[in-house]
Write a protein that holds these residues in place. Structure first.
Motif, PDB file in Angstrom:
ATOM      1  N   GLY A   1       0.802  -1.446   0.047  1.00  0.00           N
ATOM      2  CA  GLY A   1       0.111  -0.068  -0.119  1.00  0.00           C
ATOM      3  C   GLY A   1       0.729   1.245   0.167  1.00  0.00           C
ATOM      4  O   GLY A   1       0.069   2.403  -0.054  1.00  0.00           O
ATOM      5  N   ASP A   2       2.250   1.235   0.016  1.00  0.00           N
ATOM      6  CA  ASP A   2       2.953   2.310  -0.026  1.00  0.00           C
ATOM      7  C   ASP A   2       2.826   3.164  -1.397  1.00  0.00           C
ATOM      8  O   ASP A   2       2.560   2.260  -2.408  1.00  0.00           O
ATOM      9  N   TYR A   3       2.964   4.139  -1.491  1.00  0.00           N
ATOM     10  CA  TYR A   3       2.904   4.989  -2.685  1.00  0.00           C
ATOM     11  C   TYR A   3       4.060   5.950  -2.307  1.00  0.00           C
ATOM     12  O   TYR A   3       3.974   6.938  -1.850  1.00  0.00           O
TER      13      TYR A   3
ATOM     14  N   VAL B   1       1.972  11.117  -4.268  1.00  0.00           N
ATOM     15  CA  VAL B   1       2.726  10.278  -3.526  1.00  0.00           C
ATOM     16  C   VAL B   1       2.671  10.318  -1.892  1.00  0.00           C
ATOM     17  O   VAL B   1       2.491  11.595  -1.785  1.00  0.00           O
ATOM     18  N   ARG B   2       2.803   9.451  -1.224  1.00  0.00           N
ATOM     19  CA  ARG B   2       2.888   9.717   0.429  1.00  0.00           C
ATOM     20  C   ARG B   2       4.203   9.479   0.914  1.00  0.00           C
ATOM     21  O   ARG B   2       4.490  10.140   1.893  1.00  0.00           O
ATOM     22  N   LEU B   3       5.152   9.029   0.135  1.00  0.00           N
ATOM     23  CA  LEU B   3       6.518   8.894   0.583  1.00  0.00           C
ATOM     24  C   LEU B   3       7.343   9.512  -0.524  1.00  0.00           C
ATOM     25  O   LEU B   3       6.990   9.243  -1.748  1.00  0.00           O
ATOM     26  N   LEU B   4       8.378  10.135  -0.206  1.00  0.00           N
ATOM     27  CA  LEU B   4       9.476  10.538  -1.196  1.00  0.00           C
ATOM     28  C   LEU B   4      10.818  10.059  -0.641  1.00  0.00           C
ATOM     29  O   LEU B   4      11.212  10.101   0.569  1.00  0.00           O
ATOM     30  N   ALA B   5      11.385   9.299  -1.789  1.00  0.00           N
ATOM     31  CA  ALA B   5      12.645   8.711  -1.397  1.00  0.00           C
ATOM     32  C   ALA B   5      13.534  10.006  -2.292  1.00  0.00           C
ATOM     33  O   ALA B   5      13.529  10.138  -3.498  1.00  0.00           O
TER      34      ALA B   5
ATOM     35  N   LEU C   1      11.166   9.507   3.271  1.00  0.00           N
ATOM     36  CA  LEU C   1      10.456  10.091   4.214  1.00  0.00           C
ATOM     37  C   LEU C   1       9.041  10.578   3.775  1.00  0.00           C
ATOM     38  O   LEU C   1       8.555  10.775   2.678  1.00  0.00           O
ATOM     39  N   PRO C   2       7.959  10.799   4.839  1.00  0.00           N
ATOM     40  CA  PRO C   2       6.702  11.168   4.304  1.00  0.00           C
ATOM     41  C   PRO C   2       6.822  12.735   3.632  1.00  0.00           C
ATOM     42  O   PRO C   2       7.529  13.474   3.855  1.00  0.00           O
ATOM     43  N   THR C   3       5.991  12.735   2.569  1.00  0.00           N
ATOM     44  CA  THR C   3       5.974  13.778   1.753  1.00  0.00           C
ATOM     45  C   THR C   3       5.843  14.942   2.241  1.00  0.00           C
ATOM     46  O   THR C   3       6.647  16.012   2.185  1.00  0.00           O
ATOM     47  N   GLU C   4       4.925  15.249   3.321  1.00  0.00           N
ATOM     48  CA  GLU C   4       4.791  16.348   4.249  1.00  0.00           C
ATOM     49  C   GLU C   4       6.028  16.767   4.837  1.00  0.00           C
ATOM     50  O   GLU C   4       6.491  17.996   4.892  1.00  0.00           O
ATOM     51  N   GLN C   5       6.658  15.965   5.419  1.00  0.00           N
ATOM     52  CA  GLN C   5       8.061  16.213   6.064  1.00  0.00           C
ATOM     53  C   GLN C   5       8.931  16.837   5.115  1.00  0.00           C
ATOM     54  O   GLN C   5       9.765  17.761   5.540  1.00  0.00           O
TER      55      GLN C   5
ATOM     56  N   GLY D   1      12.728  21.668   4.549  1.00  0.00           N
ATOM     57  CA  GLY D   1      13.980  21.949   3.324  1.00  0.00           C
ATOM     58  C   GLY D   1      14.736  20.802   2.833  1.00  0.00           C
ATOM     59  O   GLY D   1      15.701  21.165   2.470  1.00  0.00           O
ATOM     60  N   HIS D   2      14.396  19.590   2.828  1.00  0.00           N
ATOM     61  CA  HIS D   2      15.043  18.417   2.104  1.00  0.00           C
ATOM     62  C   HIS D   2      15.339  18.695   0.687  1.00  0.00           C
ATOM     63  O   HIS D   2      16.253  18.467   0.252  1.00  0.00           O
ATOM     64  N   LEU D   3      14.216  19.492   0.110  1.00  0.00           N
ATOM     65  CA  LEU D   3      14.494  19.536  -1.580  1.00  0.00           C
ATOM     66  C   LEU D   3      15.707  20.573  -1.699  1.00  0.00           C
ATOM     67  O   LEU D   3      16.315  20.404  -2.765  1.00  0.00           O
ATOM     68  N   GLN D   4      15.690  21.625  -1.028  1.00  0.00           N
ATOM     69  CA  GLN D   4      16.846  22.611  -1.102  1.00  0.00           C
ATOM     70  C   GLN D   4      18.243  21.937  -0.945  1.00  0.00           C
ATOM     71  O   GLN D   4      19.045  22.318  -1.892  1.00  0.00           O
ATOM     72  N   LYS D   5      18.433  21.086   0.001  1.00  0.00           N
ATOM     73  CA  LYS D   5      19.498  20.186   0.141  1.00  0.00           C
ATOM     74  C   LYS D   5      19.920  19.248  -1.000  1.00  0.00           C
ATOM     75  O   LYS D   5      20.974  19.092  -1.490  1.00  0.00           O
TER      76      LYS D   5
END
Length: 271
Positions: free
Chosen positions: A47-49, A217-221, A231-235, A240-244
């Protein structure tokens, strides 16, 4: 030394949502002597997305190959605790050869080959499964048409039907909206969302289009700069993970309920 653990016999594939399907423990991946990824430790559950994102050359395709069982780890463990996975794979449209005059139904029947055994022809039951998959993606009326004569969106649905025809536990999509206009992108992602929810599929997709990924998606790798995080998409969006990951200022806004990811002015740039 590579420690690859063969999965046990298949159990009931309709087990409860949340059951672990595959886990990576300190996995390193390489092509020959060229290392690509190292230290991968994560698990996927029923069920993970999941969306895999990161800069070009970060190893996203390599990770997909390992998930599909096409690339064995140089070191570490890939385990399937409950059963061998049936994987449905939807490649990028540009990688599918159009020269052969195959019908849509013949393309979808390819998804049954892994279950037929060597030198066995598809049975009426396999044809029924293929037709049902075409019905599920909304193009049953195109079964007799040539694949090469279809539009881009129709070809994508054909490849999704082929993936569904193997009755997968894990659906893997490589750039599912590449080269699509807004209407095609919306229709494709609505279909993926519906299939994931109705079948409780584990879906893993690679995409360069952050505005598509973060709204579904609900999780982003996050894959890049020698690092991997699931991690969960909201987190991801709030911390600021995308900036890094991309090494540049990034802002996330919301417009009428949809997230929009944009490069923010920074480093002396003018807005």
């Amino acid at each position: 030394m590579t420690d690859y653990i063969a999965p046990p016999a298949r159990r009931d594939r309709h087990a409860a949502t949340g059951q672990e399907l595959v886990s990576f423990t300190e996995v390193s991946l390489a092509y020959g002597r060229r290392p690509v990824l190292s230290g991968l430790t994560f698990a996927l559950h029923q069920g993970d997305y999941v969306g895999i994102v990161g800069p070009n050359g970060a190893g996203k395709t390599t990770l997909l190959r390992a998930l599909l069982g096409l690339l064995r780890p140089r070191s570490g463990r890939i385990e399937m605790p409950c059963r061998p996975l049936r994987c449905g794979y939807v490649p990028q449209l540009q990688t599918v050869d159009e020269i052969f005059p195959l019908t849509v139904l013949e393309i979808v029947l390819m998804g049954r080959y892994g279950r037929l055994g060597p030198c066995r022809r598809p049975r009426p039951a396999d044809r029924g499964v293929a037709l049902a998959a075409l019905e599920e993606v909304g193009i049953a009326d195109l079964a007799g048409q040539l694949y090469r004569d279809l539009s881009g969106g129709q070809r994508q649905r054909t490849l999704m039907a082929r993936a569904l025809a193997c009755d997968p536990d894990l659906l893997v999509l490589d750039e599912p909206t590449n080269d699509m206009d807004l209407a095609g992108e919306h229709a494709t992602m609505a279909l993926v969302d519906r299939l994931q929810a109705e079948r409780q599929l584990t879906v893993v997709m690679v995409s360069h289009y952050l505005n598509v990924v973060v709204n579904h998606v609900r999780l982003l790798a996050l894959l890049g700069n020698g690092d991997f995080r699931l991690l969960p998409t909201e987190q991801v969006l709030e911390a600021g993970h995308l900036q890094k990951l991309y090494g540049m200022p990034i802002e996330v806004a919301e417009v009428r309920g949809r997230r929009v990811v944009v490069a923010a002015p920074g480093n002396g740039e003018r807005p």
